[in-house]
Design an enzyme around this catalytic site. Structure first.
Site, PDB file in Angstrom:
ATOM      1  N   HIS A 176      -3.618  -5.108   0.369  1.00 41.19           N
ATOM      2  CA  HIS A 176      -3.124  -5.569   1.667  1.00 41.19           C
ATOM      3  C   HIS A 176      -3.163  -7.101   1.731  1.00 41.19           C
ATOM      4  O   HIS A 176      -4.214  -7.691   1.990  1.00 41.19           O
ATOM      5  CB  HIS A 176      -3.970  -4.990   2.811  1.00 41.19           C
ATOM      6  N   GLU A 223      -1.992  -8.954   4.022  1.00 43.35           N
ATOM      7  CA  GLU A 223      -2.037  -9.430   5.401  1.00 43.35           C
ATOM      8  C   GLU A 223      -3.450  -9.602   5.938  1.00 43.35           C
ATOM      9  O   GLU A 223      -3.648 -10.266   6.960  1.00 43.35           O
ATOM     10  CB  GLU A 223      -1.244  -8.479   6.317  1.00 43.35           C
ATOM     11  N   SER A 263      -1.298 -12.621  37.213  1.00 40.62           N
ATOM     12  CA  SER A 263      -2.662 -12.099  37.113  1.00 40.62           C
ATOM     13  C   SER A 263      -3.688 -13.208  36.957  1.00 40.62           C
ATOM     14  O   SER A 263      -4.883 -12.961  37.077  1.00 40.62           O
ATOM     15  CB  SER A 263      -2.765 -11.168  35.900  1.00 40.62           C
ATOM     16  N   GLY A 264      -3.226 -14.420  36.664  1.00 38.81           N
ATOM     17  CA  GLY A 264      -4.140 -15.509  36.348  1.00 38.81           C
ATOM     18  C   GLY A 264      -4.370 -15.652  34.863  1.00 38.81           C
ATOM     19  O   GLY A 264      -4.962 -16.627  34.406  1.00 38.81           O
ATOM     20  N   GLY A 265      -3.905 -14.659  34.069  1.00 41.72           N
ATOM     21  CA  GLY A 265      -4.068 -14.704  32.626  1.00 41.72           C
ATOM     22  C   GLY A 265      -2.996 -15.537  31.958  1.00 41.72           C
ATOM     23  O   GLY A 265      -2.019 -15.963  32.576  1.00 41.72           O
ATOM     24  N   VAL A 266      -3.156 -15.743  30.649  1.00 40.25           N
ATOM     25  CA  VAL A 266      -2.261 -16.642  29.926  1.00 40.25           C
ATOM     26  C   VAL A 266      -0.838 -16.095  29.843  1.00 40.25           C
ATOM     27  O   VAL A 266       0.132 -16.842  29.967  1.00 40.25           O
ATOM     28  CB  VAL A 266      -2.826 -16.946  28.515  1.00 40.25           C
ATOM     29  N   ASP A 267      -0.675 -14.775  29.674  1.00 38.93           N
ATOM     30  CA  ASP A 267       0.664 -14.217  29.477  1.00 38.93           C
ATOM     31  C   ASP A 267       1.542 -14.404  30.716  1.00 38.93           C
ATOM     32  O   ASP A 267       2.656 -14.937  30.636  1.00 38.93           O
ATOM     33  CB  ASP A 267       0.581 -12.731  29.118  1.00 38.93           C
ATOM     34  N   SER A 268       1.053 -13.956  31.861  1.00 39.42           N
ATOM     35  CA  SER A 268       1.867 -14.071  33.073  1.00 39.42           C
ATOM     36  C   SER A 268       2.040 -15.531  33.478  1.00 39.42           C
ATOM     37  O   SER A 268       3.083 -15.920  34.013  1.00 39.42           O
ATOM     38  CB  SER A 268       1.252 -13.259  34.220  1.00 39.42           C
ATOM     39  N   SER A 269       1.038 -16.365  33.210  1.00 38.55           N
ATOM     40  CA  SER A 269       1.133 -17.785  33.574  1.00 38.55           C
ATOM     41  C   SER A 269       2.197 -18.499  32.738  1.00 38.55           C
ATOM     42  O   SER A 269       2.999 -19.284  33.262  1.00 38.55           O
ATOM     43  CB  SER A 269      -0.217 -18.476  33.388  1.00 38.55           C
ATOM     44  N   CYS A 272       0.837  -1.199   0.000  1.00 42.61           N
ATOM     45  CA  CYS A 272       0.000   0.000   0.000  1.00 42.61           C
ATOM     46  C   CYS A 272       0.879   1.259   0.000  1.00 42.61           C
ATOM     47  O   CYS A 272       1.540   1.545  -0.995  1.00 42.61           O
ATOM     48  CB  CYS A 272      -0.974  -0.039   1.179  1.00 42.61           C
TER      49      CYS A 272
END
Length: 514
Positions: free
Chosen positions: A167, A169, A221-227, A79
């Site tokens: 585009h 993508e 935090s209990g979320g996927v990233d920190s876990s 583009c």
């Protein structure tokens, strides 16, 4: 040496999507501001120039010195990137008679060109530009056209340079992934060595070398990233990792206990802190959304700091920061525009160094790494959840009773999403990016239950589909599912007598209500 594709960001909303598509080809890529090309990095095997909100003729348009890479390594302009290549090398870019936006049919394709290998003669593409290339530079040839855009794709006859005005993508360009594969794998020569397994092995080795025998603190935090970050660190340094999980009282129903049980199964050393009384006391009477967020953020730092100070020999603070967080933290001029850290405000006298083991990963890659590590599927596929928790899903001030109402309604909704299997055999929960319930605590609704009139709160169900949360559409949930959830919430949750469904997209609405 790890091969990499450099994506130069000229400010397009879909730059991150280019990065995700390249990563899906098992190829490492880095998104960098348009003026930060690493010219002395021998691991760079190709360059992609992104789109931009600017015209190449705008005085403030972003410009890059193409001689840094053209003629040295393969280049693909998308583009604005295509228009910039044409404009810089002697072609002509002019304002289009009408803005070219939406689906178009790539009618004439030179399938002998390596960029269009395995392409069909006609293919749907997605256009989004106000300017158009009316003349390509000398030494280039047209390799793709639409009915309205003659120079939809062109390539150099002497150097490895390609450009497309559409585009590749985005989802609506049906053979976009094939085009990017042709460029990244066939033209640039990617060995496709970037995988979850290789990332786990290399990251564990790097963490061992980086941290040694030092002690690390991680905020969970209990979320996927920190876990996932915690499990990676645990594999690398074991008991030298201490995780802190703060319960501010506004998690989902029974979530604190459930997450602590999950972490115990994973073998993590976790300190759980129930600070809900402090948070509720400090939030009493506060209804302004931004003020609620600030109080929760301040209290979280205070509670986290108090616990962290007990680990006197800690040398590192680890966080589950992922690549989109880092990209969104800098604009393309390199200036900080948004703080991304999960934990901020630690006292300077703690002198902790920062460790971010997931800093190169997109969200879907984090999930693949979690599976590679053998983590439970319900942790890996957990929907994103706001840091302030249910506080930003309660309109008005926060009380324990309002949180109880919302927790009960939300528990029914999320459990039903997990249990309802659609006609294709996939639970609704796994088709949705994020879902939750909003309590309209500043509103009361008249209802009838049995022979009595009620005057209680309405709740709104929210469910969106997305790939990265930058844009989102409301999920088209089955009517029988919504009827079941509505009936169960009204019958079982004291304080609710009406259920609505939010059908707003992002933009213009946000995913959360506050």
């Amino acid at each position: 040496m790890t091969q990499k594709i450099i994506i130069l960001d000229f400010g397009s909303q879909t730059t991150q999507l280019i990065g995700r598509r390249v990563r899906e080809l098992d190829t490492f890529c880095e998104i960098m501001p348009y003026n930060k090309f690493p010219k002395d990095d021998p691991s760079v095997i190709g360059v992609i120039l992104s789109g931009s909100p600017f015209s190449v003729h705008d005085p403030e348009a972003f410009k890059v010195d193409l001689s840094q890479f053209i003629g040295r390594i393969p280049v693909l302009g998308i583009c604005y990137g295509a228009q910039f290549i044409s404009h810089s090398l002697g072609g002509r870019v002019e304002k289009a008679d009408s803005r070219e936006y939406g689906r178009a049919n790539l009618q004439t394709v030179d399938t002998s060109n390596p960029l269009f290998k395995h392409f069909e003669q006609q293919s749907q593409v997605w256009m989004s530009h106000g300017d158009t290339i009316t003349a390509i530079p000398e030494g280039f040839k047209v390799i793709g056209s639409t009915a309205d855009v003659v120079n939809a794709a062109f390539a150099s006859t002497t150097q490895p340079v390609w450009a497309v005005q559409f585009h590749p993508e985005v989802y609506h360009t049906l053979q976009g992934k094939q085009l990017l594969k042709n460029f990244v794998v066939d033209i640039c020569g990617s060995r496709q060595e970037w995988s979850a397994a290789s990332f786990v092995d290399s990251t564990i080795a790097e963490l061992k070398a980086q941290i040694g025998q030092d002690r690390v603190i991680l905020g969970l935090s209990g979320g996927v990233d920190s876990s996932v970050a915690a499990v990676l660190l645990n594999r690398a340094i074991g008991s030298n990792l201490t995780c802190i999980f703060v319960d501010h009282g506004m998690l989902r129903k029974n979530e604190f206990r459930q997450v602590m049980d999950d972490y115990k199964v994973l073998g993590l050393n976790v300190v759980g802190v129930d600070a809900s009384e402090k948070f509720f006391a400090d939030l009493a009477g506060v209804s302004d959304p931004e003020q609620k967020r600030k109080i929760i953020g301040r209290d979280f730092v205070e509670v986290f700091n108090a616990e962290a100070r007990k680990i006197t020999d800690a040398r590192w603070l680890a966080q589950g920061t992922i690549y989109p967080d880092r990209i969104e933290s800098l604009n393309i001029t390199g200036k900080v525009i948004k703080s991304h850290h999960n934990v901020g405000g630690l006292p300077e006298d703690m002198q902790l160094q920062l460790c971010e083991p997931l800093k190169w990963l997109f969200k879907d890659e984090v999930r693949r790494v979690g599976r590679q590590l053998g983590m439970p599927e319900h942790l890996i596929t957990r929907h994103p959840f706001p840091g302030p928790g249910l506080a930003v899903r309660i309109l008005g001030d926060i009380t324990p009773e309002k949180v109880r109402i919302l927790q009960d309604a939300d528990d029914i909704y999320i459990r039903a999403l997990r249990e309802y299997v659609d006609t294709d055999g996939i639970p609704l929960y796994h088709k949705i990016w994020q879902a939750g319930v909003v309590l309209l605590s500043t509103v009361r609704s008249v209802g009838v239950m049995g022979d009595e009139r009620t005057y209680e709160h309405p709740v709104a169900l929210r469910a969106v589909t997305s790939t990265d949360a930058m844009t989102a559409d409301w999920a088209h949930l089955p009517y029988d599912f919504m009827a079941r959830v509505s009936n169960e919430i009204i019958n079982k949750v004291r304080g609710v007598n009406r259920v609505c469904y939010d059908i707003s997209s992002k933009p213009p609405a946000t995913i959360e209500w506050e």
